[in-house]
Design an enzyme around this catalytic site. Sequence first.
Site: not given
Ligand code: FAD
Ligand code: EPU
Length: 342
Positions: A168, A242, A338
């Site tokens: 990240r 997250s 994050e």
């Molecule tokens: P924004 O929120 O618009 O911007 C994020 C940051 O990047 C800000 O600081 C912004 O200024 C900057 N930025 C955006 N675009 C640019 C650009 N073109 N140039 C320079 N800076 C820029 N993330 C994961 O890694 N894994 C996941 O599994 C994951 N699951 C998610 C699930 C949900 C339900 C939600 C709501 C979010 C999740 N995220 C996850 C976080 C998010 O989706 C990612 O970080 C995504 O890449 C953000 O994209 P955005 O376009 O919405 O960025």
């Molecule tokens: N867990 C709990 N309680 C909870 C949630 C999770 O005990 O309420 C424990 C469980 O044991 C589970 C473990 O945490 O096995 C991991 O949970 P999960 O697989 O849901 O993944 P996560 O660590 O919560 C990360 C990323 C996600 C990504 C998933 C799948 C980060 C910060 N988050 O979540 O990314 O989608 O793994 O790879 O690394 C994001 O970055 O926004 C994001 C959603």
Amino acid sequence: MMIKENISLKSLNTFGIDVSAKQFAHFNSVDQLHELLEFNTRPTTNDQQPTLILGGGSNILFTKDFDGLVLKNELVGIKEIKEDVHHVYVQAGAGVNWHHFVLHCIHNGWAGVENLSLIPGNVGASPMQNIGAYGVEIKDVFFSLEAFHIPDKKIVHFTLNDCEFGYRESVFKRKFRNEFVITGVTYRLNRIPEYNTSYGAIEQELEKMGVKQLSIQAVSQAVINIRSSKLPDPAVIGNAGSFFKNPEINNNQFSMLKAQFPDAVGHPLPNGNVKLAAGWLIEQAGWKGYRKGDAGCHEKQALVLVNYGHAKGRDIYNLSEEILQSVKKKFGVGLEREVNIV
Ligand code: FAD
Ligand code: EPU
């Protein structure tokens, strides 16, 4: 090209926080971006005013109105730029929706991003924090990017090494914060899939789906199913995924933690350290399902903070601070946010 004044950002961030931007504009070409930045000065003093580049707003928590210019990136287009025996190099505009890009790749039989299905946001933010899920990160398919350097007003090319990707993390999130506008990203995709189904529940989900023959479509669908069952849909409940990162501790610290909390969840890392599940720490500290006003900790995923409707960014931030402190007190482990706090 039009600059609007005092625009609400509520529908432009997935937390659904009701703040406004003093000035707001869209851009759909590098020339437009250049022009907007050229004239981005405060009307009275002529000083340069702060700029925020907005993608899908899915990794931002606004804690106050933005006293400057918000630029919504709408650079679109996906094109195959070259290919070799094993790979296809595909360039996408920073304003392309990430999941749309994933579906486009799957449709064309280009493998490598199927595990990253359904992550909200745009292509331009994907390298910002090296998005990752289910055992794959952007760095695994990243080839290069182009970004507009705001101080020098010129396009700079970044290779994989230049981006210094980590968990990240990238140079754009810290070292060069607010210096570059990412305009396009080139990914190196595989002609022949190298499936990664070892993470979490993917195998189980594929079995449940009755999949006999593995395909990138099937892996994508499995990931979509798992994500939809666990993560709240921002269209229903405001959130940014997250809220904290999973913290890394060394093996000794992990042994000590395990001695006190035998159920602690951690995964060994190649460097010998252990990545702890922050969701487990937060749940054990008693926060899962907690709600104060409209700010809460999600009932199915403790790592996700939510806005039930009218929470202010400060309410969510204060809740995150309370969680951070209570986890530190109970487990001696520091959490790091994050989500980008603005
Ligand atoms: P924004 O929120 O618009 O911007 C994020 C940051 O990047 C800000 O600081 C912004 O200024 C900057 N930025 C955006 N675009 C640019 C650009 N073109 N140039 C320079 N800076 C820029 N993330 C994961 O890694 N894994 C996941 O599994 C994951 N699951 C998610 C699930 C949900 C339900 C939600 C709501 C979010 C999740 N995220 C996850 C976080 C998010 O989706 C990612 O970080 C995504 O890449 C953000 O994209 P955005 O376009 O919405 O960025
Ligand atoms: N867990 C709990 N309680 C909870 C949630 C999770 O005990 O309420 C424990 C469980 O044991 C589970 C473990 O945490 O096995 C991991 O949970 P999960 O697989 O849901 O993944 P996560 O660590 O919560 C990360 C990323 C996600 C990504 C998933 C799948 C980060 C910060 N988050 O979540 O990314 O989608 O793994 O790879 O690394 C994001 O970055 O926004 C994001 C959603």
